[in-house]
Motif scaffolding. Structure first.
Motif, PDB file in Angstrom:
ATOM      1  N   UNK A 235       0.679  -1.208   0.106  1.00  0.00           N
ATOM      2  CA  UNK A 235      -0.035  -0.021  -0.004  1.00  0.00           C
ATOM      3  C   UNK A 235       0.780   1.429   0.013  1.00  0.00           C
ATOM      4  N   UNK A 236       1.949   1.167  -0.742  1.00  0.00           N
ATOM      5  CA  UNK A 236       2.860   2.343  -0.368  1.00  0.00           C
ATOM      6  C   UNK A 236       2.199   3.768  -1.626  1.00  0.00           C
ATOM      7  N   UNK A 237       1.798   4.814  -1.087  1.00  0.00           N
ATOM      8  CA  UNK A 237       1.157   5.691  -1.640  1.00  0.00           C
ATOM      9  C   UNK A 237       2.391   6.954  -2.036  1.00  0.00           C
ATOM     10  N   UNK A 238       2.297   7.353  -3.075  1.00  0.00           N
ATOM     11  CA  UNK A 238       3.479   8.435  -3.338  1.00  0.00           C
ATOM     12  C   UNK A 238       2.816   9.794  -3.242  1.00  0.00           C
ATOM     13  N   UNK A 239       1.620   9.897  -2.926  1.00  0.00           N
ATOM     14  CA  UNK A 239       0.894  11.194  -3.161  1.00  0.00           C
ATOM     15  C   UNK A 239       1.469  12.214  -2.323  1.00  0.00           C
ATOM     16  N   UNK A 240       2.247  11.771  -1.277  1.00  0.00           N
ATOM     17  CA  UNK A 240       2.826  12.910  -0.241  1.00  0.00           C
ATOM     18  C   UNK A 240       3.782  13.668  -0.937  1.00  0.00           C
ATOM     19  N   UNK A 241       4.334  13.244  -2.112  1.00  0.00           N
ATOM     20  CA  UNK A 241       5.426  13.701  -2.746  1.00  0.00           C
ATOM     21  C   UNK A 241       4.931  14.940  -3.634  1.00  0.00           C
ATOM     22  N   UNK A 242       3.516  15.120  -3.738  1.00  0.00           N
ATOM     23  CA  UNK A 242       2.741  16.015  -4.533  1.00  0.00           C
ATOM     24  C   UNK A 242       2.626  17.456  -3.795  1.00  0.00           C
ATOM     25  N   UNK A 243       2.793  17.363  -2.384  1.00  0.00           N
ATOM     26  CA  UNK A 243       2.791  18.607  -1.723  1.00  0.00           C
ATOM     27  C   UNK A 243       4.097  19.386  -2.024  1.00  0.00           C
ATOM     28  N   UNK A 244       3.597  20.944  -2.158  1.00  0.00           N
ATOM     29  CA  UNK A 244       4.652  21.680  -2.740  1.00  0.00           C
ATOM     30  C   UNK A 244       5.783  21.771  -2.120  1.00  0.00           C
ATOM     31  N   UNK A 245       5.800  21.854  -0.687  1.00  0.00           N
ATOM     32  CA  UNK A 245       6.896  21.997   0.168  1.00  0.00           C
ATOM     33  C   UNK A 245       7.741  20.788   0.055  1.00  0.00           C
ATOM     34  N   UNK A 246       7.190  19.461   0.203  1.00  0.00           N
ATOM     35  CA  UNK A 246       7.925  18.422  -0.327  1.00  0.00           C
ATOM     36  C   UNK A 246       8.715  18.163  -1.591  1.00  0.00           C
ATOM     37  N   UNK A 247       7.923  18.629  -2.631  1.00  0.00           N
ATOM     38  CA  UNK A 247       8.391  18.551  -3.945  1.00  0.00           C
ATOM     39  C   UNK A 247       9.680  19.729  -3.881  1.00  0.00           C
ATOM     40  N   UNK A 248       9.439  20.663  -3.106  1.00  0.00           N
ATOM     41  CA  UNK A 248      10.563  21.999  -3.169  1.00  0.00           C
ATOM     42  C   UNK A 248      11.845  21.335  -2.620  1.00  0.00           C
ATOM     43  N   UNK A 249      11.723  20.334  -1.794  1.00  0.00           N
ATOM     44  CA  UNK A 249      13.097  19.798  -0.872  1.00  0.00           C
ATOM     45  C   UNK A 249      13.692  18.809  -2.210  1.00  0.00           C
ATOM     46  N   UNK A 250      12.709  18.426  -2.844  1.00  0.00           N
ATOM     47  CA  UNK A 250      13.458  17.026  -3.833  1.00  0.00           C
ATOM     48  C   UNK A 250      13.730  17.516  -5.021  1.00  0.00           C
TER      49      UNK A 250
END
Lengths: 801, 54
Positions: A42-57
């Motif tokens: 059940x891994x969900x990658x949707x967390x990575x779509x948040x702007x601040x998370x994406x900004x650090x990646x």
């Protein structure tokens, strides 16, 4: 419009596009299930779509695109890389994708407005790969820039050196060709023009290193190198500007080129071994779920504090160290420990940041965060081990440096002496001395032999990451093995069977084998030898994480992990003392346990022959394991190892290795686990397993890529051969000079004769080194080809199909 | 011998060109991955790349 299936790429039939979101992207239920399984349920990658998370990646480029690096742990070869590339190319709004099979890093550029990052990660995961976005502060950009700069420096040095040497040849032979003064001047100036960038740009690391050494009041290898290069270049420039005197541009350039070449090759191997560390850096989740008064809340990982309660869903990575409050699960610590089997964990057990929850949701009380976690501690330990590790003993490089100084001195004295005796011939004779003593044969002797040796080892599956490995390996007297994962592999075998009142052990084993007969996971493979022929096939059902179940004569049987099949009593196995290092399976009849089967890791098929060969070669073989006495006794007895010790903590291992060294032994340590890292760093020379912990690989001197222990025997023989060839080369280079210099000083050699002698000498050295590459494996492989392949594929492949 | 007055400067220009080409190749990432491109020929769909917007 039909979409391609996210797993197999076929068109998705219209009927399935009406389904709910999770199922919609797949052409059939099979692909959906396979993709879910491959993605760790059940891994969900949707967390990575948040702007601040994406900004650090991901970086934002000028055109509004995003750029990110994703580490894909299980890329094994170029074919995996091509497969990922092919999958990703089907996505719209993904502008560029490059997959590097060596570094296992996928570099992406896409339009985040039109394509969510999670979709890219899902596409990678759907192929059975495990993507981990790398944070920008992992320093990957810097590393890439350093890499490019190193290649530029090396290439520039190579191109420049070739040109300068060609011009110098003209100068050396000029007097015989009737070179006029003007043309001589032209050649000199052209040499200077070509040599300047080589010395100043390609040679810059040597000057920087020397400056660094001097500032810290120590003398490293860089100081004499920088002095030699700097003095030769400066004198040549002065002489060029004066229009008279010797020039040594060719020697200076060649020196820079060959030294850079040697260092570059060594650095490349080491970088590759450290790739796993990036997985460690990337294993930090960006957001976590904490429970506050029983209510889950998503917070950024940086806001975690001790005492909070963390909710870890199946498939998620732990962000902090802690202990389990509620829930039982299997936890995969392979990144930290190299242990391939997930560990059973229950309330009260400690769990570590960086490990992955594999089975059921856990509530974890956080005890250590950030820099205090074991993971962070390991990274620090590694950096320390890196700096403490003695620099490669570059004896031959040192000889070369002194040699250059001596040559310059001899040339100067010769010039002075002949200027008194016969000013007419002084120039020509000094030139002959310079040419004949050109340090190329000598400076080639070590790098050519060592890199040919390292290349020959790499072909056999051993990646050398530190320069001294070949030198030390040749003189090893003691070999210390760690048990888990080194002498054993991830194939399982039955260690013990326990029956119950109405069930004999054989009955338990026979039914278990029958239930697993039609399956192909590691447990089923372990039970395969106990399958009785002639039993009718059973209707069985296999459930990931739970085990296999069957109906027989009206009763319901299940075979699987006690933690999941049983409620409270006898969770971990029937008896803790015997269960040491074993994994227990329970067989239940209508939910009541009727039998137990203990599994242990199987000994690598090639191990007995390898141990025997090492011992017959006069080496003492030791087994130092952290496992319990029973398990260690079994392995030592099977392999015939006399010096075996159990229950050893990392400190004890290190102490034991240091005691051996104090007694005059040269110790080769072969290990794979996290707890082996200090010992690997402390032994004279160490080899880590490719499947082992990242830290172990980074602190070892070489990595065994194909996990075939037979390579150890070959490696030792090859190391000895390399040493022999290295000695031959050095002897030749020094002997040649010892013979030629007096002749040249006495004026018996003309410059053109010297030039031919120099080239022949260099070619001889390189040719001698290349013999290592053509050498056949010195020992016949102890395994037939089929066996060997089996030992090469440690993991059942998942997700394709 | 007088040909050398032309040939040597010419060779310097050629070396400069070679170095420029090398710098371009390194900066466009051609030396970063020496294994994967060998497999790319086996990739059937290598042609359908998506180009960035103009």
């Amino acid at each position: 419009m039909t979409l391609p299936c996210r797993h197999c790429g076929d068109n998705v039939p219209q009927s399935r596009t009406l389904l709910d979101e999770p199922a919609r992207g797949y052409c059939c239920a099979g692909c959906e299930a396979a993709a879910a399984f491959a993605a760790g349920e059940a891994v969900s990658f949707s967390d990575y779509d948040h702007d601040d998370v994406l900004g650090s990646i991901a970086l934002m480029t000028a055109e509004g695109c995003r750029e990110a690096d994703v580490l894909v742990e299980n890329i094994r070869c170029g074919a995996c890389a091509a497969d990922i590339e092919q999958r990703l190319r089907k996505l719209n709004a993904l502008y560029s994708v490059s997959v590097n099979a060596q570094t296992r890093i996928v570099t992406l550029r896409w339009d985040a407005q039109r394509l969510p990052f999670s979709r890219i990660l899902e596409t990678i995961a759907a192929g059975g790969y495990r993507p981990r976005p790398l944070p920008l502060d992992a320093g990957l950009g810097d590393l890439r820039r350093d890499d490019r700069r190193a290649i530029l420096r090396l290439g520039l040095a190579g191109l420049g050196t070739m040109q300068v040497m060609m011009l110098s040849l003209g100068l050396y032979m000029g007097s015989d060709l009737g070179l006029t003064g003007d043309i001589r001047l032209l050649l000199t100036w052209a040499s200077m023009l070509l040599a300047t960038p080589v010395i100043l740009y390609s040679g810059q690391p040597f000057f920087a290193g020397a400056w660094n050494d001097l500032r810290h009041r120590r003398v490293g290898m860089d100081v004499p190198v920088a002095l030699a290069i700097g003095a030769a270049f400066a004198m040549s420039v002065v002489h060029t500007l004066q229009g008279s005197g010797e020039i040594w541009f060719d020697s200076a350039c060649m020196f820079v080129f060959f030294l850079s070449l040697g260092r570059h090759m060594e650095a490349t191997g080491r970088r590759r071994a450290q790739q796993g560390l990036r997985a460690l850096v990337a294993s930090q989740p960006h957001t976590v779920t904490v429970l506050e008064d029983g209510q889950p809340r998503v917070v950024p990982a940086e806001q975690l504090r001790c005492g909070m309660t963390l909710l870890v869903r199946p498939g998620e990575t732990l962000a902090a160290d802690g202990s389990i409050l509620h829930g039982r699960s299997e936890v995969d610590e392979s990144l930290l420990t190299g242990e391939s089997m997930p560990r059973q964990r229950q309330p009260g057990d400690p769990v570590l940041a960086g490990s992955v929850n594999r089975a059921q949701a856990l509530e974890v009380r956080i005890e250590k965060v950030g820099a205090d976690t074991t993971r962070a501690h390991m990274l620090r330990l590694l950096r320390r081990a890196e700096t403490r590790k003695p620099a490669a003993a570059r004896i031959a490089d040192r000889i070369a440096v002194y040699f250059v100084s001596v040559v310059l001195a001899i040339a100067a004295l010769t010039a002075l002496a002949w200027a008194q005796l016969d000013p007419e011939r002084a120039f020509e004779i000094t030139l002959a001395v310079m040419v004949v003593t050109c340090p190329c044969a000598l400076s080639l002797a070590t790098p050519a032999s060592l890199s040919a040796g390292a290349a020959a080892l790499a072909r056999r599956g051993l990646l050398v990451t530190r320069g001294h490995t070949l030198e030390t390996l040749a003189h090893v007297t003691d070999v210390v093995f760690d048990k888990t994962g080194t002498l054993t592999d991830c194939r399982l075998e039955v260690a013990e069977v326990q029956g119950s009142e109405h069930w004999h052990r054989d009955q338990v084993l026979a039914l278990a084998a029958r239930m697993e007969r039609d399956h192909s996971h590691p447990i089923a493979e372990a039970l395969r030898p106990y399958t009785a022929t002639g039993d009718p096939a059973l209707e069985t059902e296999w459930q990931a994480g739970r085990g296999v179940s069957a109906m027989l004569q009206g009763r319901h049987y299940e075979l699987g992990s006690p933690a999941l099949l049983l409620d409270d009593s006898r969770k971990s196995g029937p008896d803790d003392e015997v269960s040491n290092g074993h994994t227990w399976l329970v067989l239940t009849e209508d939910s009541q346990p009727v039998g137990w089967i203990a599994l242990r890791a199987g000994i690598r098929p090639e191990a007995p022959a390898v141990i025997a060969m090492l011992q017959s070669a006069g080496l003492r073989v030791h087994l130092m394991s952290g496992d319990g006495p029973a398990a260690v006794r079994h392995v030592a007895a099977t392999l015939g190892i006399a010096h075996a010790r159990a229950d050893m903590l990392p400190d004890a291992k290190l102490a034991a290795v240091e005691k051996l060294r104090a007694e005059g032994a040269r110790v080769l340590m072969v290990g794979d686990g996290l707890n082996d890292a200090p010992v690997l760093a402390g032994a004279d020379v160490s080899i880590a397993m490719q499947s082992g912990a990242a830290l172990a690989q980074a602190s070892a001197d070489a990595v065994l890529l194909n996990e075939n222990l037979a390579v150890l025997v070959e490696a030792r023989a090859l190391a000895q051969q390399t040493q022999r060839i290295l000695r031959e080369n050095l002897t030749w280079a020094i002997g040649y000079n010892a013979l030629a210099v007096p002749l040249a000083v006495l004026g018996l050699l003309t410059p053109w004769m010297a030039a031919i002698g120099m080239s022949a000498s260099s070619m001889l050295v390189v040719g001698n080194a290349l013999r290592l590459l053509s050498a056949q494996p010195p020992h016949p492989n102890p395994l037939p080809p089929g066996e060997r392949e089996r030992s090469l594929s440690p993991l059942p492949s998942v997700g394709e199909g | 011998m007088t040909a050398l007055y032309l040939l040597i400067p010419l060779s310097l220009v050629l070396v400069a060109l070679a170095i420029a080409a090398f710098i371009w190749a390194v900066n466009s990432g051609q030396f970063e991955d020496l294994d994967t491109p060998a497999w790319r020929v086996l990739d059937d769909d290598a042609s359908d790349r998506h180009d960035p917007p103009a």
